[in-house]
Design an enzyme around this catalytic site. Structure first.
Site, PDB file in Angstrom:
ATOM      1  CD1 TRP A   5       2.100   3.874   3.746  1.00  9.17           C
ATOM      2  CD2 TRP A   5       2.107   4.393   5.808  1.00  9.17           C
ATOM      3  NE1 TRP A   5       1.064   4.326   3.587  1.00  9.17           N
ATOM      4  CE2 TRP A   5       0.861   4.731   5.355  1.00  9.17           C
ATOM      5  CE3 TRP A   5       2.489   4.770   7.050  1.00  9.17           C
ATOM      6  CZ2 TRP A   5       0.003   5.955   5.945  1.00  9.17           C
ATOM      7  CZ3 TRP A   5       1.311   5.123   7.496  1.00  9.17           C
ATOM      8  CH2 TRP A   5       0.094   5.843   7.623  1.00  9.17           C
ATOM      9  CG  ASP A   6       8.893  -1.864   5.827  1.00 12.82           C
ATOM     10  OD1 ASP A   6       8.851  -1.952   6.206  1.00 12.82           O
ATOM     11  OD2 ASP A   6       9.397  -1.944   4.430  1.00 12.82           O
ATOM     12  CE1 TYR A   7       7.835   5.566   4.540  1.00 14.34           C
ATOM     13  CE2 TYR A   7       5.414   6.696   5.958  1.00 14.34           C
ATOM     14  CZ  TYR A   7       6.282   6.006   4.577  1.00 14.34           C
ATOM     15  OH  TYR A   7       5.833   7.038   4.118  1.00 14.34           O
TER      16      TYR A   7
END
Length: 396
Positions: free
Chosen positions: A316-318
């Site tokens: 999620w590109d966290y």
């Protein structure tokens, strides 16, 4: 500060017609990107209050001139994100093109300006950007020595530069002519796939530099190596790749956000990002440690002390997007030295500074499954239980 479309400007305001006093004592300075090495962002200044804040008026402004001296195509690839330092009676900041500028804080008059001569056609992955510079004082140098007080900056084209804080001239004894060109040890898809945007971290005579790397270009992307350099000479002392590569194909887990330093403990705290590519992890099964983690290293050696992961197998590109904040908290069971780390999910993890163990419970909760072919999501994710999330966790 204010960002205008026609020119980048720094704006200073005054209260009741009186200039808010620049620092005289060190307690009133702003010597590090986050206020101090631990990123507390606290100022003891008390002249601006809720009772007079509506009386503030502009005292002066300063324009870098970037939009008028650079080609329009280059100017459109910029973002102004610098936090100025207040040191040695100067307000010091960097432009998106890594020009370092020192102003008189009372008048806005330019004291000096250093231009590292960035090319205008670099096409940097995350635009031309410089969030700030770092300050260090060489306690072993004579009080009047050149570069006793020095500034460090990482550049869009992968250089680490040291400048005399009083004059802006390069420190001749650092690297070659005041700069170190960082050896990435890998080929890039284009020259500015890799860049440095955040201010270095400084402690125990070391300068620690992270990186910003283009997302979603390839699976075997450049590693997010963090590097520690000798603050006096620029010699590379250590490097640390946050991602454990055992059995996986991936890169990144880089540190693009600012780092924090506990000089007394000799620790530097890294907020790492997601592994490559951002949204598919089929070639990197498992939790992908130490991506999406708060990582504590020995600042003098780069040795791993502890790591706490805030997202397992990130798709999620966290990335951890903020500097870890070092503080001393009353926990209900006595005061503790902690690291506080906010996340993109709106969580705040509070960790013991010596061990990385959560101060309050963190639950591994089952999370939804189901993914594209070849993907295997983590069955659980960590949730802090003591502090409520900073924003809603469900949307309708």
């Amino acid at each position: 500060m204010a960002l205008r479309r026609d020119a980048i400007a720094i704006v200073v305001i005054v209260a009741h017609g009186l200039l808010v006093q620049a620092a005289v004592a060190s307690a009133r300075a702003w010597p590090q990107w986050g206020g101090d090495a631990g990123g507390t962002r606290f100022s003891p200044l008390a002249q601006i209050t809720p009772a007079n804040v509506d009386k503030l008026v502009r005292a002066w402004d300063y324009h870098t001139g970037d939009s008028t001296v650079r080609p329009p195509a280059a100017a459109l690839r910029t973002k102004f994100e610098a936090t100025p330092l207040l040191i040695d009676d100067s307000l010091v900041f960097c432009s998106p093109f890594n020009e370092v500028i020192a102003l008189d804080p009372g008048t806005g008059v330019e004291k000096w300006r250093f231009d590292p001569k960035l090319a205008n056609d670099l096409r940097p992955a995350n635009r031309y950007a410089c969030r700030g510079v770092a300050h260090w004082v060489d306690a072993q140098a004579p009080a009047d020595a050149v570069c006793r007080s020095r500034l460090f900056m990482g550049t869009v084209d992968a250089r680490l530069i040291a400048l005399d804080a009083r004059t802006g001239r390069p420190c001749a004894g650092f690297g070659v002519g005041g700069e170190v060109r960082i050896d990435l040890g890998t080929d890039l898809l284009w020259p500015s796939e890799f860049q440095i945007t955040s201010a270095p971290a400084v402690g125990r005579n070391m300068v620690v530099v992270g990186s910003s790397i283009a997302d979603n270009q390839r699976v075997a992307a450049p590693p997010g190596t963090v590097r520690g350099f000798d603050a006096r000479t620029g010699a590379l002392r250590w490097s640390f790749d946050p991602l454990i590569h055992d059995g996986i194909t991936a890169g990144h887990a880089n540190v693009w956000a600012p780092m924090s330093v506990d000089d007394e403990r000799g620790l530097v705290f890294l907020p790492t990002s997601s592994p490559s590519p951002d949204f598919f992890g089929g070639a990197r099964p498992g939790d992908n440690r130490h991506s999406d983690s708060v990582v504590a290293l020995r600042i003098e050696t780069g040795a791993l002390v502890w790591s706490f992961q805030t997202t397992h197998h990130d798709v999620w590109d966290y990335d951890l997007p903020a500097q870890p904040t070092l503080a001393r908290l009353e926990t209900g069971q006595g005061a503790r030295d902690v690291v506080m780390q906010p996340t993109k999910q709106g969580f705040v993890f509070v960790l013991d500074r010596d061990t990385g163990a959560p101060i309050w419970p963190v639950e591994e909760r089952a999370v939804p499954q189901g993914a594209v072919d070849g993907e295997r999501l983590s069955p659980t994710q960590p949730f802090p239980t003591h502090l409520p999330p900073l924003l809603a966790q469900r949307f309708t």
